[in-house]
Design a protein around this motif. Structure first.
Motif, PDB file in Angstrom:
ATOM      1  N   VAL A   1       0.841  -1.201   0.000  1.00 47.92           N
ATOM      2  CA  VAL A   1       0.000   0.000   0.000  1.00 47.92           C
ATOM      3  C   VAL A   1       0.875   1.249   0.000  1.00 47.92           C
ATOM      4  N   LEU A   2       1.922   1.195   0.800  1.00 53.73           N
ATOM      5  CA  LEU A   2       2.850   2.330   0.881  1.00 53.73           C
ATOM      6  C   LEU A   2       3.475   2.597  -0.494  1.00 53.73           C
ATOM      7  N   ILE A   3       3.926   1.529  -1.137  1.00 60.52           N
ATOM      8  CA  ILE A   3       4.583   1.691  -2.443  1.00 60.52           C
ATOM      9  C   ILE A   3       3.615   2.273  -3.463  1.00 60.52           C
ATOM     10  N   VAL A   4       2.401   1.705  -3.496  1.00 58.32           N
ATOM     11  CA  VAL A   4       1.452   2.160  -4.520  1.00 58.32           C
ATOM     12  C   VAL A   4       0.970   3.584  -4.244  1.00 58.32           C
ATOM     13  N   LEU A   5       0.499   3.847  -3.032  1.00 56.74           N
ATOM     14  CA  LEU A   5      -0.155   5.135  -2.770  1.00 56.74           C
ATOM     15  C   LEU A   5       0.811   6.262  -2.401  1.00 56.74           C
ATOM     16  N   ALA A   6       1.971   5.927  -1.850  1.00 60.79           N
ATOM     17  CA  ALA A   6       2.888   6.995  -1.438  1.00 60.79           C
ATOM     18  C   ALA A   6       4.035   7.188  -2.431  1.00 60.79           C
ATOM     19  N   PHE A   7       4.686   6.090  -2.843  1.00 61.13           N
ATOM     20  CA  PHE A   7       5.805   6.226  -3.776  1.00 61.13           C
ATOM     21  C   PHE A   7       5.324   6.484  -5.191  1.00 61.13           C
ATOM     22  N   TRP A   8       4.381   5.668  -5.601  1.00 64.00           N
ATOM     23  CA  TRP A   8       4.025   5.621  -7.004  1.00 64.00           C
ATOM     24  C   TRP A   8       3.003   6.706  -7.352  1.00 64.00           C
ATOM     25  N   LEU A   9       1.842   6.627  -6.715  1.00 55.89           N
ATOM     26  CA  LEU A   9       0.810   7.623  -7.021  1.00 55.89           C
ATOM     27  C   LEU A   9       1.013   8.916  -6.231  1.00 55.89           C
ATOM     28  N   GLN A  10       1.799   8.831  -5.171  1.00 54.65           N
ATOM     29  CA  GLN A  10       2.124   9.994  -4.340  1.00 54.65           C
ATOM     30  C   GLN A  10       0.895  10.755  -3.824  1.00 54.65           C
ATOM     31  N   ILE A  11      -0.126   9.979  -3.451  1.00 56.76           N
ATOM     32  CA  ILE A  11      -1.327  10.620  -2.902  1.00 56.76           C
ATOM     33  C   ILE A  11      -1.118  10.944  -1.430  1.00 56.76           C
ATOM     34  N   PHE A  12      -0.352  10.079  -0.775  1.00 55.99           N
ATOM     35  CA  PHE A  12      -0.134  10.260   0.661  1.00 55.99           C
ATOM     36  C   PHE A  12       1.360  10.379   0.952  1.00 55.99           C
ATOM     37  N   PRO A  13       1.708  11.001   2.077  1.00 53.93           N
ATOM     38  CA  PRO A  13       3.123  11.120   2.431  1.00 53.93           C
ATOM     39  C   PRO A  13       3.716   9.770   2.823  1.00 53.93           C
ATOM     40  N   ILE A  14       5.012   9.586   2.524  1.00 53.16           N
ATOM     41  CA  ILE A  14       5.681   8.347   2.900  1.00 53.16           C
ATOM     42  C   ILE A  14       5.827   8.282   4.410  1.00 53.16           C
ATOM     43  N   SER A  15       6.247   9.416   4.970  1.00 50.02           N
ATOM     44  CA  SER A  15       6.402   9.475   6.410  1.00 50.02           C
ATOM     45  C   SER A  15       5.619  10.698   6.883  1.00 50.02           C
TER      46      SER A  15
END
Ligand SMILES: Nc1ncnc2c1ncn2[C@@H]1O[C@H](COP(=O)(O)OP(=O)(O)O)[C@@H](O)[C@H]1O
Ligand code: SF4
Ligand SMILES: [Mg+2]
Lengths: 334, 366
Positions: free
Chosen positions: A166-180
């Motif tokens: 989920v982190l990879i898809v939504l934070a790294f890839w789509l960048q909808i949410f912050p990683i940290s």
């Protein structure tokens, strides 16, 4: 009166469990090898570069023993411990964040963990059980299989894989949410609330998804077996419509074990939070426990463990209190 | 009159299809108690399901139909196609397992008001339910209780109350007392009889206990391996049976609650998966001939109102003389009046017991 007697009985059990739990927390580390004070002093020495005189060390040792309730014999220590923990919720200062008090640190982290875990546990329980109910009640139809599939797919995925995906898809890839996440200190404002909410969506999503699998599958199998029970079959022969049978008969009866599971899982929210808070750097009690364990911050560790014990015991107590509302057979103690 | 016409009911299973009821035709007059007897697995429950109109997967009504002899509120004749809309209004059902047929997590009263016949008039219905259960020897407070607070006998009484409350034309009872102890069993039977006399409804009653059949039924149908082998008045069934199987069933009469009835016959019925060609009873029949093994006997009216499916009806009296080991017919309460006296005294006992139970319940239910 029977009710008062019941509540009183449960409350006594609750206190006994708490007492035993706290006692174990007190004694266990004392019977383990290694002395927290020596440990701490060697840490200070390492930082100070061997420049401390033996007198200074002795002084530090004394004041630490005083500070951490390690003075006197075991019994005095024990009474002091109970007195501090039970009456004042005081675990002394934190080693790592000296001189901030452990209780202050815990209370700061508590709302994050409780908020995140309560919301996600409730959401995944409610939605998961509804999906499972429909999947089980209509288990002979194709649509139900699709619903069940959701559970079958989600259930076996280990949590960290799910969370990292989920982190990879939504934070790294789509960048909808912050990683940290970033959580601003200071006043609690509407802005801050929105920020917390936004930063919590990602960990919350993983927790809801992770809880789904079990809820769907267990409710599904409960519903399948419950709907074959004679009283559900009899309701069908009475002409009770499908919806009423599914809700009033199957759900009401299949609910009992699910409520137990829910409340007991609420008792372990701090442990449940550990992995999530580590992966998402979420500032809750789980992250504190992990920091405390890593840094040898005994007071903070005791504080979080005590909090866990209180949470588990309280959950069991609440369960005892509300279970009769769901199951009349327990209500009268027969 | 309820007419069953050439009923064939089939189960679909993973092993294939099996006919659990085959070619059953029957005319049941209104206002009687009809008993259905036969060994376990002969299709009694399946036939009851067909009559009730509960033919969902895996069961299917593959041939025939039931004509119930009355019209629904739209003026259409009620048959197997639309009997489901009459459930608990004109046809009701007393299940075998009363102890597990009530929803354990809701009060009894809510189980009187959660089906279509009661929608929109809950309060009114509850008032009369309260009065009604009292008539059946239950304290009125019992409907405020949860099922587990009532004894097995009280729960079965509640089931009887549910089934009779709307004065249905037809009541089906599939082994309604098998799960109960002997004393309670008798009470429930007496209750059913008394209600039937009051309301004049038709009860179809399944039991493998021949003693019970003798005491409460007016007519009997004997089933063997999915078929009817004899249909006649109960008296004739016991005193002058026209089928060897009936003779064997009645030759050692157990009393109520006796388990022997289930195991009393030597041999086993044929498998319904692969039924024999001729008479299905031939393997166990002392009168069987080569003809019996080849040609299947039809159910015929050999004497007025007495139907039997046997090629050798004439030879039965001779067999009866040999097999009959002095049935204890007279030892049973064969006198209907005597039974009714029991009915009355049991009800009087109910009332006193009911008062005590009511006091105990009042304290608990709140
Ligand atoms: N749900 C079912 N699926 C498949 N076969 C069934 C089912 N129920 C009953 N049968 C078969 O139908 C036959 C008649 O069963 P049943 O009507 O229950 O007999 P009885 O009530 O006389 O004991 C039996 O051979 C049984 O194996
Ligand atoms: S037809 Fe023949 S085998 Fe069948 S019951 Fe009659 S005598 Fe026996
Ligand atoms: Mg049966």
């Amino acid at each position: 009166m029977k009710l008062a007697q019941y509540v009183l009985q449960r409350f006594a059990t609750y206190l006994a469990v708490l007492f035993i739990g706290l006692t174990i927390t007190f004694f266990l580390p004392r019977f383990m090898p290694g002395d927290p004070i020596n440990n701490y002093i060697s840490q200070i020495q390492a930082r100070a570069g061997q420049t401390l005189s033996p007198e200074a060390v002795e002084q530090i040792r004394n004041s630490l023993a005083e500070l951490y309730g390690l003075k006197g014999n075991l019994f005095t220590q024990y009474v002091g411990f109970l007195n501090r923990v039970i009456l004042h919720f005081d675990f002394g200062p934190s080693f790592t964040n000296y001189p901030e008090k452990v209780s202050t640190i815990l209370l700061r982290a508590l709302p994050y963990t409780v908020g995140l875990l309560l919301t996600t546990t409730a959401l995944s329980w409610i939605i998961g059980n509804l999906i499972g109910l429909v999947a089980g009640y209509y288990n002979k139809r194709a649509g139900a299989t699709v619903l069940e599939l959701l559970g079958i797919v989600l259930y076996p995925i280990p949590y960290y894989i799910l969370a990292i995906s989920v982190l990879i898809v939504l934070a790294f890839w789509l960048q909808i949410f912050p990683i940290s996440p970033t959580f601003l200190p200071g006043e609690f404002t509407w802005e801050k609330f929105k920020q917390i909410l936004y930063n919590s969506i990602l960990p919350a999503l993983t927790l809801v998804l992770a809880g789904f699998g079990w809820n769907i599958l267990s409710m599904k199998s409960l519903a399948v077996s419950t709907k074959e029970e004679p009283f559900v079959q009899f309701a069908r022969l009475k002409g009770v419509p499908n919806w009423n049978r599914m809700t009033g008969y199957v759900f009401r009866n299949a609910l009992l074990p699910q409520v137990t599971a829910l409340i007991l899982s609420l008792g372990t929210i701090f442990n449940g939070a550990l992995l999530t808070e580590m992966i998402f750097s979420y500032p809750g009690v789980g992250l504190l426990m992990r920091t405390a364990a890593g840094a040898g911050d005994y007071n903070l560790l005791y504080g979080s463990i005590t909090l866990s014990i209180i949470a588990v015991a309280t959950a069991a107590f609440i369960l005892d209190l509300i279970y009769p509302l769901f199951d009349p057979r327990i209500r009268l103690g027969r | 009159m309820i007419k069953l016409e050439n009923i064939e009911a089939t189960y679909t299973t993973v092993r294939g299809r099996v006919k659990a009821v085959e070619g059953v035709s029957l005319e049941i007059p209104y206002s009687i108690i009809l008993g259905i007897a036969g060994e376990s697995g002969c299709g009694k429950t399946t036939l009851m399901k067909v009559i009730y109109g509960d033919t969902g997967f895996p069961l299917e009504l593959t041939k025939g139909s039931v004509d119930y002899g009355f019209e629904n509120d739209r003026g259409q004749p009620v048959t197997s196609r639309n009997i489901q809309r009459e459930w608990f209004r004109n046809i009701s059902y007393v299940p075998q397992s009363s102890m597990s047929s009530l929803n354990p997590v809701t009060r009894i009263r809510d189980q009187f008001t959660d089906f279509p016949a009661t929608y929109g008039r809950k309060r009114e219905v509850l008032e009369s339910v309260r009065e009604y259960v009292q008539e059946l020897g239950l304290p009125p407070e019992s409907i405020d209780a949860y099922p587990h607070q009532l004894s097995g006998g009280m729960q079965q009484r509640i089931m009887v109350a549910l089934a009779t409350f709307f004065h249905p034309q037809i009541i089906l009872a599939d082994e309604p007392t098998t799960a109960l102890d002997v004393v309670v069993q008798k009470d429930i039977l007496i209750l059913l009889m008394r209600l039937q006399r009051m309301m004049r409804n038709t009860i179809i009653f399944v039991s493998h206990d021949m003693g019970v059949h003798y005491q409460i039924t007016h007519k009997m149908m004997i089933m063997y391996a999915a078929k009817t082998v004899e249909y006649a008045n109960t008296d004739d069934i016991f005193k002058n049976p026209l089928h060897p199987y009936t003779l064997m069933l009645t030759s050692s009469l157990p009393t109520i609650g006796d388990e022997r009835a289930r195991t009393g016959l030597p041999g086993r019925p044929p498998s319904l998966w692969d039924p024999p060609q001729g008479c299905r009873f031939a393997m166990r029949c002392p009168l069987a001939t080569a003809h019996c093994h080849e040609v299947e006997p039809q159910l015929l009216e050999h004497l007025p109102g007495r139907f039997s499916a046997c090629h050798r009806v004439d030879a039965i009296p001779e067999l009866a003389a040999k097999v009959w080991r002095g049935p204890k017919l007279s030892e049973l309460a064969n006198d209907q009046d005597k039974l009714i006296a029991q009915v009355e005294s049991a009800l009087r006992a109910d009332e006193t017991e009911g008062a005590a139970a009511a006091a105990a319940l009042k304290e608990e239910v709140e």
